[in-house]
Design an enzyme around this catalytic site. Structure first.
Site, PDB file in Angstrom:
ATOM      1  N   GLU A   1      13.377-135.677  63.729  1.00  0.00           N
ATOM      2  CA  GLU A   1      13.557-136.916  64.515  1.00  0.00           C
ATOM      3  C   GLU A   1      13.003-138.139  63.787  1.00  0.00           C
ATOM      4  O   GLU A   1      12.433-139.032  64.415  1.00  0.00           O
ATOM      5  CB  GLU A   1      12.896-136.789  65.895  1.00  0.00           C
ATOM      6  CG  GLU A   1      13.759-136.125  66.919  1.00  0.00           C
ATOM      7  CD  GLU A   1      15.178-136.690  66.935  1.00  0.00           C
ATOM      8  OE1 GLU A   1      16.107-135.879  67.003  1.00  0.00           O
ATOM      9  OE2 GLU A   1      15.365-137.919  66.861  1.00  0.00           O
TER      10      GLU A   1
HETATM   11  C1  LIG Z   1      14.010-127.176  62.232  1.00  0.00           C
HETATM   12  C2  LIG Z   1      14.770-128.439  61.982  1.00  0.00           C
HETATM   13  C3  LIG Z   1      15.597-128.947  62.968  1.00  0.00           C
HETATM   14  C4  LIG Z   1      16.335-130.102  62.734  1.00  0.00           C
HETATM   15  N1  LIG Z   1      17.225-130.538  63.682  1.00  0.00           N
HETATM   16  C5  LIG Z   1      18.080-131.545  63.357  1.00  0.00           C
HETATM   17  C6  LIG Z   1      19.156-131.882  64.236  1.00  0.00           C
HETATM   18  O1  LIG Z   1      19.326-131.293  65.313  1.00  0.00           O
HETATM   19  N2  LIG Z   1      20.011-132.864  63.854  1.00  0.00           N
HETATM   20  C7  LIG Z   1      19.879-133.535  62.654  1.00  0.00           C
HETATM   21  O2  LIG Z   1      20.685-134.402  62.379  1.00  0.00           O
HETATM   22  N3  LIG Z   1      18.858-133.236  61.807  1.00  0.00           N
HETATM   23  C8  LIG Z   1      17.969-132.258  62.117  1.00  0.00           C
HETATM   24  N4  LIG Z   1      16.959-131.924  61.262  1.00  0.00           N
HETATM   25  C9  LIG Z   1      16.802-132.687  60.033  1.00  0.00           C
HETATM   26  C10 LIG Z   1      15.571-133.593  60.064  1.00  0.00           C
HETATM   27  O3  LIG Z   1      15.748-134.625  60.978  1.00  0.00           O
HETATM   28  C11 LIG Z   1      15.330-134.068  58.616  1.00  0.00           C
HETATM   29  O4  LIG Z   1      14.811-132.964  57.908  1.00  0.00           O
HETATM   30  C12 LIG Z   1      14.405-135.262  58.547  1.00  0.00           C
HETATM   31  O5  LIG Z   1      15.032-136.402  59.045  1.00  0.00           O
HETATM   32  C13 LIG Z   1      13.928-135.554  57.126  1.00  0.00           C
HETATM   33  O6  LIG Z   1      15.002-135.623  56.236  1.00  0.00           O
HETATM   34  P1  LIG Z   1      14.946-134.762  54.879  1.00  0.00           P
HETATM   35  O7  LIG Z   1      14.624-133.360  55.246  1.00  0.00           O
HETATM   36  O8  LIG Z   1      16.167-135.008  54.109  1.00  0.00           O
HETATM   37  O9  LIG Z   1      13.687-135.327  54.098  1.00  0.00           O
HETATM   38  P2  LIG Z   1      13.715-136.576  53.092  1.00  0.00           P
HETATM   39  O10 LIG Z   1      14.434-137.714  53.711  1.00  0.00           O
HETATM   40  O11 LIG Z   1      14.150-136.109  51.767  1.00  0.00           O
HETATM   41  O12 LIG Z   1      12.163-136.941  53.027  1.00  0.00           O
HETATM   42  C14 LIG Z   1      11.226-136.288  52.163  1.00  0.00           C
HETATM   43  C15 LIG Z   1       9.912-137.089  52.219  1.00  0.00           C
HETATM   44  O13 LIG Z   1      10.118-138.414  51.715  1.00  0.00           O
HETATM   45  C16 LIG Z   1       9.752-139.377  52.682  1.00  0.00           C
HETATM   46  N5  LIG Z   1      10.695-140.499  52.639  1.00  0.00           N
HETATM   47  C17 LIG Z   1      12.032-140.442  52.603  1.00  0.00           C
HETATM   48  N6  LIG Z   1      12.550-141.686  52.597  1.00  0.00           N
HETATM   49  C18 LIG Z   1      11.519-142.540  52.639  1.00  0.00           C
HETATM   50  C19 LIG Z   1      11.400-143.965  52.666  1.00  0.00           C
HETATM   51  N7  LIG Z   1      12.476-144.774  52.689  1.00  0.00           N
HETATM   52  N8  LIG Z   1      10.157-144.495  52.715  1.00  0.00           N
HETATM   53  C20 LIG Z   1       9.074-143.710  52.737  1.00  0.00           C
HETATM   54  N9  LIG Z   1       9.127-142.372  52.710  1.00  0.00           N
HETATM   55  C21 LIG Z   1      10.337-141.787  52.663  1.00  0.00           C
HETATM   56  C22 LIG Z   1       9.794-138.650  54.016  1.00  0.00           C
HETATM   57  O14 LIG Z   1       8.909-139.244  54.978  1.00  0.00           O
HETATM   58  C23 LIG Z   1       9.369-137.248  53.629  1.00  0.00           C
HETATM   59  O15 LIG Z   1       7.977-137.141  53.611  1.00  0.00           O
HETATM   60  C24 LIG Z   1      16.200-130.790  61.490  1.00  0.00           C
HETATM   61  C25 LIG Z   1      15.331-130.294  60.511  1.00  0.00           C
HETATM   62  C26 LIG Z   1      14.654-129.121  60.731  1.00  0.00           C
HETATM   63  C27 LIG Z   1      13.791-128.576  59.617  1.00  0.00           C
END
Ligand SMILES: Cc1cc2nc3c(=O)[nH]c(=O)nc-3n(C[C@H](O)[C@H](O)[C@H](O)COP(=O)(O)OP(=O)(O)OC[C@H]3O[C@@H](n4cnc5c(N)ncnc54)[C@H](O)[C@@H]3O)c2cc1C
Length: 591
Positions: free
Chosen positions: A439
């Site tokens: 989220e």
């Molecule tokens: C169990 C589970 C359930 C989920 N359910 C859903 C769902 O129902 N629907 C859905 O759409 N998604 C879902 N997700 C996805 C989840 O919302 C994402 O994993 C989350 O938004 C983070 O994206 P990412 O994993 O690509 O991490 P990334 O975006 O790659 O982030 C990696 C790190 O970099 C940091 N970061 C990234 N960009 C920036 C920035 N601009 N400034 C500062 N820091 C930054 C982040 O804070 C994090 O610490 C789910 C994930 C899991 C694991």
């Protein structure tokens, strides 16, 4: 380990920490009374404790089964879901026109806490559905709502929220899922989504996917995203289930925790394109999705509260039973229950205080949502809307972190047994860990707080909140009760630190934005320890007014102020003095 809904703590937070008592008195909720609230919470507590909580362990151990594109949930889950939805819990706040009960958000917040305390893997499904109901209700067209909304409200069908793709996580604007106009008012959706909560399952016979996608002529980034409803089964003219849509689950993830909840990779358009119906206008999908995400963000904060509560109950029970070591002056032949050792007391008090602080912040956010919806004058509704907007990232990130911290303390209180799966303490920590990630990660929440929420109304929203916190500090100082110890002094310092850090950040937005971004996470924590301390103190003052049973609430407020709010000064320094050091380094220690 059982779960007993902490109705007294919840009621106290609602009544005295969030301003529910004046809201009821002024008729914000018509003729609803505190007794009505208590009756609903009592029923929810029974449902959570007796029906959902017993499934938590089997959900963790058995997880979900994926075979030939179908997902089967753990034994007993479908029956529990049916009992839960037939109780009307899914549509508590939904419009009565669609089968909901139009009850307050703040009441639902307390219920959401309970569902997730009982089992976070269970609670996360309804969390998405409730958020979808809000967004669909506001942005959906009337014919679409007539066809789909009632079954979503009753819980006969569950919703999913589909943003994430391999290259588009925090950066939603990078998504590539395509939507093409079909010429008949519908769209054909093609692409892949990952990590989709309850993307496929056997709890309901239809699933309503709320999917973000991009039209061929859409502008780049978030301005070119549209939101579509993509049902798993399309409907016949009479509303019965018709043809299977061109969407399927490709696989389920193997996760650290939340095993009972299927997290799916979804494929759209294997056979030419899934039929999608637009929600809102073309290219306005992010606005619609924000309605959905804001509710979901508060609910994720409540998941943190729920897990923290469950961990606290479990640690307390263990600490009363487990005997080790002697207290000062105890005969060598005896041993004490570990709850009597000062260091264990500190852990248990930390757990209780952090939980109640996060709970109150979340409930206060929900009450602001109610005031934004129901207030009878436009200016008051706008102010409440801004208050809810300000507090939402705090409620999400602070409480999700508290969920992890408290669950980790819960493992610690159990000693080695905490690391062994049988006690269930480890499951709570594994489940809690997703809260700060999904989220919108907690880092993204902190950035949202600093760059979008602090400037709201030219800073008026945060100034109004700071003024309220100062009012609480004044009331504590005026009380002069020795039992409060250093509470007034620590809170005064904390709120002053928060004020200075807020002004420093606001002055840096724009040209020195990187300085503000570097300090965003410590600032959010500073906000939490200052606001959380004040809200607990407010409850202690109410307890003092009420009379004889005030001691535990005073002790809790004092503990939080003297052990957590006192950290505000250091956090302020991290925000205003630490940013340059962060920006000058990259964490790589050697070439
Ligand atoms: C169990 C589970 C359930 C989920 N359910 C859903 C769902 O129902 N629907 C859905 O759409 N998604 C879902 N997700 C996805 C989840 O919302 C994402 O994993 C989350 O938004 C983070 O994206 P990412 O994993 O690509 O991490 P990334 O975006 O790659 O982030 C990696 C790190 O970099 C940091 N970061 C990234 N960009 C920036 C920035 N601009 N400034 C500062 N820091 C930054 C982040 O804070 C994090 O610490 C789910 C994930 C899991 C694991």
């Amino acid at each position: 380990m059982t779960y007993n809904a902490p109705l007294a703590d919840m009621g106290f937070a609602l009544r005295y920490g969030t301003g529910l008592a004046p809201a009821l008195a002024e008729g914000l909720f018509g003729d609803l009374t505190m007794e009505d609230f208590e009756a609903v919470l009592g029923e929810a507590g029974r449902m959570a404790g007796e029906v959902i909580a017993p499934l938590n362990r089997v959900g963790d151990q058995d997880g979900v089964t994926f075979k030939d594109g179908a997902v089967t949930t753990a034994p007993g889950w479908k029956e529990a879901y049916d009992a839960w939805r037939k109780g009307g819990w899914n549509g508590l706040t939904a419009p009565s026109q669609w089968g909901g009960q139009e009850l307050p958000q703040v009441l639902n917040a307390a219920c959401v806490e309970m569902w997730n305390a009982a089992s976070m893997a269970f609670g996360v499904g309804p969390l998405v559905s409730m958020s979808a109901i809000d967004a669909f209700g506001v942005h959906g067209s009337e014919p679409l709502k007539r066809a789909y909304l009632e079954k979503l409200v009753t819980g006969e069908w569950i919703a999913t929220m589909q943003l994430t793709e391999p290259q588009a996580g925090s950066d939603v604007g990078a998504l590539r899922t395509r939507a093409e106009r079909a010429g008949d008012g519908t769209y054909r959706i093609k692409g892949q989504k990952i990590f989709i909560t309850y993307g496929e399952h056997d709890l309901t016979d239809n699933i309503l996917h709320f999917v973000l996608a991009r039209l061929p002529d859409a502008p780049p980034g978030t301005r070119g995203i549209s939101l579509f409803l993509v049902p798993k089964f399309l409907l016949n003219a009479d509303g019965s289930l018709g043809k299977r849509n061109d969407v399927r689950a490709h696989s389920v993830e193997h996760k650290l925790g939340l095993h009972g909840s299927p997290t799916c990779t979804m494929i759209f358009g294997d056979q030419g394109g899934a039929t999608g119906f637009i929600i809102g206008e073309e290219n306005s999908g992010m606005a619609c999705m924000f309605t959905m995400m804001n509710r979901a963000r508060l609910a994720v904060g409540l998941q943190g509260v729920g897990i923290a509560e469950r961990a606290t109950q479990q640690a307390l029970a263990y600490a009363r039973e487990r005997r080790q070591g002697r207290l000062t002056g105890m005969p060598a032949t005896e041993s004490a229950p570990i709850i009597e050792h000062p260091d264990v007391k500190r852990m248990l008090l930390s757990m209780r205080a952090l939980t109640q602080a996060a709970r109150t912040i979340c409930y206060a956010t929900a009450l602001a949502l109610d005031r934004a919806e129901r207030g009878d004058d436009k200016a008051a509704r706008q102010a409440a809307h801004d208050r809810a907007s300000l507090l939402t990232p705090l409620a999400k990130a602070f409480s999700a972190d508290i969920g992890v911290e408290v669950a980790s303390l819960g493992v610690q209180v159990h000693g080695g047994m905490g690391f062994i799966e049988e006690t269930g303490a480890a499951q709570l920590l594994r489940d809690a860990r997703i809260g700060p990630i999904y989220e919108g990660t907690n880092g993204i929440q902190a950035i949202d707080l600093v760059t979008r929420k602090l400037p709201l109304g030219g800073g008026a929203a945060v100034e109004a909140y700071l003024a309220e916190l100062r009012g609480i500090v004044d009331a504590v100082n005026a009380t002069n009760d020795p039992a409060l110890g250093w509470t007034g002094v620590r809170l005064e310092d904390a709120v002053e630190s928060l004020e200075r850090a807020t002004r420093w950040l606001l002055a840096r937005l724009g040209k020195e934005a990187d300085q503000a971004l570097a300090g965003a996470s410590p600032y959010l924590r500073l906000f939490g320890v200052a606001a959380g301390g004040c809200l607990l103190a407010q409850q202690a003052l109410a307890a003092l007014r009420l009379g004889p049973d005030a001691a535990p609430r005073i002790a809790l407020a004092r503990f939080f102020a003297e052990n957590y709010s006192v950290q505000a000064g250091a956090l302020e320094r991290i925000v205003v003095e630490g940013a340059s050091g962060v920006l000058g380094a990259d964490g790589v220690l050697s070439a």
